[in-house]
Design a protein around this motif. Structure first.
Motif: not given
Length: 298
Positions: A64-91
């Motif tokens: 139900d996209f009306k219930q989505v709190r996009w601020k929380a989702i976006i911050s979660y997604g940004l952290a996920l993006a950084g975690m994956n990209a930086l980890f791959y660059m490290s290995i």
């Protein structure tokens, strides 16, 4: 012959072990793909295909996209993006076990920040000792890439933010939060990957099958197995088992990629794992005591 049907706890432990092996196997596969594709291309494809697979598994169309709190989702997604990209660059620059050990400081720091037990200083000290032992002092042939270390620590910081962001109310279920967060992460990395030379050959069937395997090993399979395992595991058991990931990563790197560690680096892994297990134990013990006090006073 041992049957697991009537042993749900043992079955859950086995599923969680398989999930951790799957995640670390994805790291070794990613390192193989680095020989043929840019690092950010591999990271972008992993997030793209993982988000699509998880969207099907968790039925993203039921949100139900009306219930989505996009601020929380976006911050979660940004952290996920950084975690994956930086980890791959490290290995790409460090042995898998070393990179995971540096990255693991992120979630360990979050746990220690919220812990308030008398043994906290012991776990902090062990974590610091583990970091020191990771460095191959006076052994130039085994020197660590400082940029790789910086990427791994950055991935750990993003992992810490990922944990904090994941605890914020998103208005939807945890599974759907992961799906949308992964889509946000993919939208962050994909344009950069395209700009830095992502080739359309990644979508050729002969190449796409490897990226699908990476997505399954890195996200779809471990997420699904962890969901099943958590039904029969306490938070203490789950956190304790997850603490051995650096060792699994080191073994995976050694067996598949031939990455050898020095004796002090294996000791460093053991020290960091001990700190994580200890922190998990004292944190969960404190939480139970708090809940007990709350029950008696209410």
């Amino acid at each position: 012959m041992l049957s697991l049907k009537n042993k749900p706890h043992l079955q859950a432990l086995l599923l969680l072990l398989i999930a951790m092996i799957s995640v670390q196997s994805s790291g070794t596969l990613a390192k193989v793909l680095f020989n043929h594709f840019p690092v950010l291309t591999v990271a972008a494809m992993r997030l793209l295909l993982s988000s699509l697979i998880l969207a099907v598994i968790f039925k993203i169309w039921t949100i139900d996209f009306k219930q989505v709190r996009w601020k929380a989702i976006i911050s979660y997604g940004l952290a996920l993006a950084g975690m994956n990209a930086l980890f791959y660059m490290s290995i790409h620059r460090l042995p898998l076990g070393i990179a995971v050990s540096f990255e693991f400081i992120g979630p360990l720091s979050v746990a220690l920040f919220y812990a308030r037990q008398k043994f906290d200083f012991v776990w902090v000290g062990l974590a610091i000792l583990g970091l020191i032992l990771l460095f191959p002092f006076d052994q130039v042939s085994h020197s660590l890439d400082p940029i790789g270390i910086a990427f791994a620590l950055g991935a750990g910081a993003c992992w810490a933010l990922y944990i904090v962001a994941g605890q914020k109310p998103s208005g939807i279920s945890g599974n759907h939060t992961v799906c949308l967060g992964m889509f946000i992460g993919m939208l962050c990395i994909l344009p950069i990957a395209l700009f830095t030379g992502m080739s359309p050959t990644v979508f050729e069937p002969s190449n796409l099958m490897y990226f699908i395997a990476l997505a399954v090993l890195a996200s779809a399979l471990p997420f699904s197995l962890e969901m099943i395992a958590l039904r029969n595991l306490t938070a203490l058991s789950f956190g304790t088992l997850m603490s051995v990931e650096p060792a699994i990563a080191a073994l995976s790197g050694f067996i598949v990629l031939g990455e050898e560690l020095l004796w002090n680096q294996w000791l460093a892994l053991a020290t960091i794992i001990t700190a994580s297990i200890g922190c998990t134990y004292t944190t969960q013990k404190a939480r139970k005591q708090k809940e007990k006090v709350n029950k008696t006073t209410s």
